[in-house]
Design a protein around this motif. Structure first.
Motif, PDB file in Angstrom:
ATOM      1  N   ILE A 184       0.797  -1.242   0.000  1.00 50.72           N
ATOM      2  CA  ILE A 184       0.000   0.000   0.000  1.00 50.72           C
ATOM      3  C   ILE A 184       0.827   1.289   0.000  1.00 50.72           C
ATOM      4  CG2 ILE A 184      -1.932  -1.167   1.163  1.00 50.72           C
ATOM      5  CD1 ILE A 184      -1.284   0.790   3.540  1.00 50.72           C
ATOM      6  N   TRP A 185       2.150   1.209   0.284  1.00 52.48           N
ATOM      7  CA  TRP A 185       2.961   2.432   0.300  1.00 52.48           C
ATOM      8  C   TRP A 185       4.102   2.419  -0.707  1.00 52.48           C
ATOM      9  CZ3 TRP A 185       0.663   6.340   2.170  1.00 52.48           C
ATOM     10  CH2 TRP A 185      -0.143   6.237   3.301  1.00 52.48           C
ATOM     11  N   PHE A 186       5.008   1.461  -0.558  1.00 49.09           N
ATOM     12  CA  PHE A 186       6.223   1.478  -1.381  1.00 49.09           C
ATOM     13  C   PHE A 186       5.891   1.314  -2.869  1.00 49.09           C
ATOM     14  CE2 PHE A 186       9.742   1.170   1.755  1.00 49.09           C
ATOM     15  CZ  PHE A 186       8.973   1.062   2.904  1.00 49.09           C
ATOM     16  N   LEU A 187       5.120   0.273  -3.205  1.00 47.77           N
ATOM     17  CA  LEU A 187       4.835   0.034  -4.625  1.00 47.77           C
ATOM     18  C   LEU A 187       3.983   1.144  -5.255  1.00 47.77           C
ATOM     19  CD1 LEU A 187       4.361  -3.864  -4.645  1.00 47.77           C
ATOM     20  CD2 LEU A 187       6.272  -2.549  -5.583  1.00 47.77           C
ATOM     21  N   PRO A 188       2.910   1.616  -4.570  1.00 46.62           N
ATOM     22  CA  PRO A 188       2.156   2.723  -5.172  1.00 46.62           C
ATOM     23  C   PRO A 188       3.017   3.964  -5.405  1.00 46.62           C
ATOM     24  CG  PRO A 188       0.848   1.720  -3.458  1.00 46.62           C
ATOM     25  CD  PRO A 188       2.210   1.089  -3.380  1.00 46.62           C
ATOM     26  N   ALA A 189       3.935   4.256  -4.456  1.00 45.54           N
ATOM     27  CA  ALA A 189       4.809   5.425  -4.641  1.00 45.54           C
ATOM     28  C   ALA A 189       5.676   5.221  -5.879  1.00 45.54           C
ATOM     29  CB  ALA A 189       5.676   5.635  -3.398  1.00 45.54           C
ATOM     30  N   GLY A 190       6.270   4.032  -5.997  1.00 46.54           N
ATOM     31  CA  GLY A 190       7.114   3.734  -7.160  1.00 46.54           C
ATOM     32  C   GLY A 190       6.314   3.780  -8.451  1.00 46.54           C
ATOM     33  N   LEU A 191       5.122   3.182  -8.404  1.00 48.25           N
ATOM     34  CA  LEU A 191       4.269   3.142  -9.601  1.00 48.25           C
ATOM     35  C   LEU A 191       3.907   4.550 -10.071  1.00 48.25           C
ATOM     36  CD1 LEU A 191       2.558   1.055 -11.380  1.00 48.25           C
ATOM     37  CD2 LEU A 191       0.650   1.687  -9.932  1.00 48.25           C
ATOM     38  N   THR A 192       3.549   5.426  -9.114  1.00 50.33           N
ATOM     39  CA  THR A 192       3.150   6.787  -9.480  1.00 50.33           C
ATOM     40  C   THR A 192       4.296   7.520 -10.175  1.00 50.33           C
ATOM     41  OG1 THR A 192       1.770   6.780  -7.515  1.00 50.33           O
ATOM     42  CG2 THR A 192       2.114   8.916  -8.554  1.00 50.33           C
ATOM     43  N   GLY A 193       5.496   7.422  -9.596  1.00 50.82           N
ATOM     44  CA  GLY A 193       6.653   8.092 -10.189  1.00 50.82           C
ATOM     45  C   GLY A 193       6.966   7.542 -11.574  1.00 50.82           C
ATOM     46  N   LEU A 194       6.962   6.214 -11.692  1.00 47.98           N
ATOM     47  CA  LEU A 194       7.303   5.598 -12.977  1.00 47.98           C
ATOM     48  C   LEU A 194       6.259   5.922 -14.050  1.00 47.98           C
ATOM     49  CD1 LEU A 194       8.503   2.129 -11.660  1.00 47.98           C
ATOM     50  CD2 LEU A 194       9.890   3.756 -12.960  1.00 47.98           C
ATOM     51  N   LEU A 195       4.967   5.926 -13.643  1.00 54.05           N
ATOM     52  CA  LEU A 195       3.921   6.249 -14.627  1.00 54.05           C
ATOM     53  C   LEU A 195       4.053   7.692 -15.102  1.00 54.05           C
ATOM     54  CD1 LEU A 195       0.648   4.509 -13.377  1.00 54.05           C
ATOM     55  CD2 LEU A 195       1.973   4.007 -15.433  1.00 54.05           C
ATOM     56  N   ALA A 196       4.371   8.594 -14.155  1.00 58.14           N
ATOM     57  CA  ALA A 196       4.538  10.000 -14.530  1.00 58.14           C
ATOM     58  C   ALA A 196       5.647  10.107 -15.582  1.00 58.14           C
ATOM     59  CB  ALA A 196       4.861  10.841 -13.301  1.00 58.14           C
ATOM     60  N   LEU A 197       6.759   9.407 -15.340  1.00 58.78           N
ATOM     61  CA  LEU A 197       7.878   9.423 -16.305  1.00 58.78           C
ATOM     62  C   LEU A 197       7.454   8.817 -17.649  1.00 58.78           C
ATOM     63  CD1 LEU A 197      11.157   8.228 -14.552  1.00 58.78           C
ATOM     64  CD2 LEU A 197      10.810  10.284 -15.927  1.00 58.78           C
ATOM     65  N   HIS A 198       6.752   7.655 -17.550  1.00 58.30           N
ATOM     66  CA  HIS A 198       6.316   6.938 -18.755  1.00 58.30           C
ATOM     67  C   HIS A 198       5.447   7.845 -19.640  1.00 58.30           C
ATOM     68  CE1 HIS A 198       5.971   3.111 -20.810  1.00 58.30           C
ATOM     69  NE2 HIS A 198       4.658   3.132 -20.798  1.00 58.30           N
ATOM     70  N   PHE A 199       4.471   8.508 -18.997  1.00 58.25           N
ATOM     71  CA  PHE A 199       3.541   9.359 -19.759  1.00 58.25           C
ATOM     72  C   PHE A 199       4.246  10.627 -20.259  1.00 58.25           C
ATOM     73  CE2 PHE A 199      -0.188   7.475 -17.162  1.00 58.25           C
ATOM     74  CZ  PHE A 199      -0.164   6.360 -17.971  1.00 58.25           C
ATOM     75  N   TYR A 200       5.146  11.173 -19.429  1.00 57.31           N
ATOM     76  CA  TYR A 200       5.882  12.363 -19.847  1.00 57.31           C
ATOM     77  C   TYR A 200       6.666  12.045 -21.123  1.00 57.31           C
ATOM     78  CZ  TYR A 200       9.484  15.950 -19.935  1.00 57.31           C
ATOM     79  OH  TYR A 200      10.331  16.949 -20.339  1.00 57.31           O
ATOM     80  N   MET A 201       7.287  10.871 -21.147  1.00 62.89           N
ATOM     81  CA  MET A 201       8.095  10.524 -22.314  1.00 62.89           C
ATOM     82  C   MET A 201       7.246  10.229 -23.538  1.00 62.89           C
ATOM     83  SD  MET A 201      11.296   8.569 -20.618  1.00 62.89           S
ATOM     84  CE  MET A 201      12.227   8.445 -22.118  1.00 62.89           C
ATOM     85  N   VAL A 202       6.056   9.603 -23.324  1.00 62.86           N
ATOM     86  CA  VAL A 202       5.164   9.364 -24.471  1.00 62.86           C
ATOM     87  C   VAL A 202       4.783  10.715 -25.075  1.00 62.86           C
ATOM     88  CG1 VAL A 202       2.869   8.580 -25.161  1.00 62.86           C
ATOM     89  CG2 VAL A 202       4.234   7.163 -23.637  1.00 62.86           C
ATOM     90  N   ARG A 203       4.463  11.709 -24.206  1.00 66.23           N
ATOM     91  CA  ARG A 203       4.053  13.024 -24.678  1.00 66.23           C
ATOM     92  C   ARG A 203       5.216  13.754 -25.369  1.00 66.23           C
ATOM     93  NH1 ARG A 203      -0.355  16.501 -24.259  1.00 66.23           N
ATOM     94  NH2 ARG A 203      -1.781  14.917 -24.890  1.00 66.23           N
ATOM     95  N   LYS A 204       6.385  13.639 -24.751  1.00 62.23           N
ATOM     96  CA  LYS A 204       7.551  14.354 -25.263  1.00 62.23           C
ATOM     97  C   LYS A 204       7.995  13.782 -26.613  1.00 62.23           C
ATOM     98  CE  LYS A 204      11.618  16.603 -23.714  1.00 62.23           C
ATOM     99  NZ  LYS A 204      11.315  17.980 -23.942  1.00 62.23           N
ATOM    100  N   GLN A 205       8.012  12.437 -26.715  1.00 63.17           N
ATOM    101  CA  GLN A 205       8.523  11.801 -27.937  1.00 63.17           C
ATOM    102  C   GLN A 205       7.435  11.572 -28.968  1.00 63.17           C
ATOM    103  OE1 GLN A 205      10.293   8.301 -26.044  1.00 63.17           O
ATOM    104  NE2 GLN A 205      12.292   9.270 -26.147  1.00 63.17           N
ATOM    105  N   GLY A 206       6.173  11.649 -28.534  1.00 62.58           N
ATOM    106  CA  GLY A 206       5.058  11.364 -29.433  1.00 62.58           C
ATOM    107  C   GLY A 206       4.936   9.859 -29.645  1.00 62.58           C
ATOM    108  N   ILE A 207       3.749   9.435 -30.125  1.00 57.97           N
ATOM    109  CA  ILE A 207       3.537   8.005 -30.393  1.00 57.97           C
ATOM    110  C   ILE A 207       4.403   7.610 -31.589  1.00 57.97           C
ATOM    111  CG2 ILE A 207       1.787   6.400 -31.310  1.00 57.97           C
ATOM    112  CD1 ILE A 207       1.395   6.916 -28.385  1.00 57.97           C
ATOM    113  N   ALA A 208       5.008   6.411 -31.521  1.00 60.36           N
ATOM    114  CA  ALA A 208       5.880   5.970 -32.619  1.00 60.36           C
ATOM    115  C   ALA A 208       5.106   5.938 -33.935  1.00 60.36           C
ATOM    116  CB  ALA A 208       6.428   4.581 -32.288  1.00 60.36           C
ATOM    117  N   GLY A 209       5.815   6.193 -35.040  1.00 66.25           N
ATOM    118  CA  GLY A 209       5.182   6.259 -36.360  1.00 66.25           C
ATOM    119  C   GLY A 209       4.688   4.902 -36.848  1.00 66.25           C
ATOM    120  N   PRO A 210       4.003   4.875 -38.031  1.00 66.41           N
ATOM    121  CA  PRO A 210       3.490   3.612 -38.570  1.00 66.41           C
ATOM    122  C   PRO A 210       4.630   2.688 -38.991  1.00 66.41           C
ATOM    123  CG  PRO A 210       3.199   5.396 -40.132  1.00 66.41           C
ATOM    124  CD  PRO A 210       3.730   6.005 -38.878  1.00 66.41           C
ATOM    125  N   LEU A 211       4.319   1.419 -39.160  1.00 70.22           N
ATOM    126  CA  LEU A 211       5.348   0.451 -39.572  1.00 70.22           C
ATOM    127  C   LEU A 211       5.924   0.814 -40.918  1.00 70.22           C
ATOM    128  CD1 LEU A 211       3.709  -2.957 -38.581  1.00 70.22           C
ATOM    129  CD2 LEU A 211       5.793  -1.952 -37.646  1.00 70.22           C
TER     130      LEU A 211
END
Ligand code: HEM
Length: 216
Positions: free
Chosen positions: A189-216
């Motif tokens: 209830i504490w350690f993993l949620p804290a880690g998850l929140t930070g990692l998700l923030a980074l994950h989404f920030y990078m998706v926004r910054k780099q944009g969705i990958a182009g088509p195949l």
């Protein structure tokens, strides 16, 4: 009324520009249903957080009371059975969806340069989700939970060189007991949620910054 409150807050916080930036961000043409699975995983995680908060109102992380408190939630608490069911099913669905998301990223080559770091953040997120499953499974403190954790921690114990240390850290000693339960609960209830929140923030920030990958 809503508009007045919104305008009042906008004057102070410049909300409109940020909201517009988020909502009006263009979606590339090649994005299709295959790109939904990250969002579905995130939605499931939000449901897990909400149902978990309600379960925590009644759950007691002590060997003498844990099983009884879980039974109490299922039998006596209003909507308790539904909330607990959602939390259990949601945990499995989140793992299934994150694997589907990962398979999508892999087969569309979206992990390639410049997104390698976001792939690695994703791998860490996967381990965090599995950690939620491992720590949560013990919490009902029934026979299945107890023995599954005995086997799981024994596996960690068989790792060369650091096995003994790992086993003690996981169990809070050599035996599986009340220290193991409180530590699994704290991590769940504490350690993993804290880690998850930070990692998700980074994950989404990078998706926004780099944009969705182009088509195949
Ligand atoms: C908690 C788990 C996760 C959540 C909530 C999540 C969420 C998301 C979301 C919403 C996106 C935007 C596009 C899409 O949905 O496909 C995304 C993109 C991405 N994710 Fe995840 N993700 C998770 C785990 C993972 C894992 C396990 C990996 C790989 C090991 C991964 C790698 C990536 C990469 C490389 C992108 C960029 C894809 C692109 O640009 O097309 N993610 N993620």
């Amino acid at each position: 009324m809503f508009n007045q409150v919104y305008d009042w807050m906008d004057e102070r916080l410049q909300l409109k520009a940020t909201v517009r930036n988020i909502l009006e961000h263009p979606v590339p043409d090649h994005v299709n249903f295959l790109h939904c699975f990250g969002g579905i995983t995130f939605t499931l995680i939000v449901v897990q957080a909400l149902t978990g908060m309600f379960l925590a109102l009644y759950y007691v992380p002590a060997p003498e009371q844990a099983f009884a408190s879980v039974e109490y939630i299922s039998r006596e608490v209003a909507f308790g059975k539904a909330i607990r069911g959602m939390h259990r099913v949601g945990a499995s669905l989140a793992v299934i969806m994150v694997v589907v998301h990962m398979v999508r990223v892999y087969f569309t080559g979206a992990y390639k340069k410049p997104r390698e770091m976001n792939w690695l953040i994703g791998v860490t997120l996967l381990f965090v989700l599995l950690g939620f499953g491992f720590t949560g499974y013990l919490l009902p403190w029934d026979q299945k939970a107890y023995w599954a954790t005995a086997v799981g921690t024994n596996m960690a114990g068989s790792v060369p060189v650091i096995g003994d240390f790992l086993l003690k850290v996981l169990r809070g000693g050599t035996e599986l007991g009340s220290l193991t339960l409180t530590r699994f609960y704290a991590v769940h209830i504490w350690f993993l949620p804290a880690g998850l929140t930070g990692l998700l923030a980074l994950h989404f920030y990078m998706v926004r910054k780099q944009g969705i990958a182009g088509p195949l």
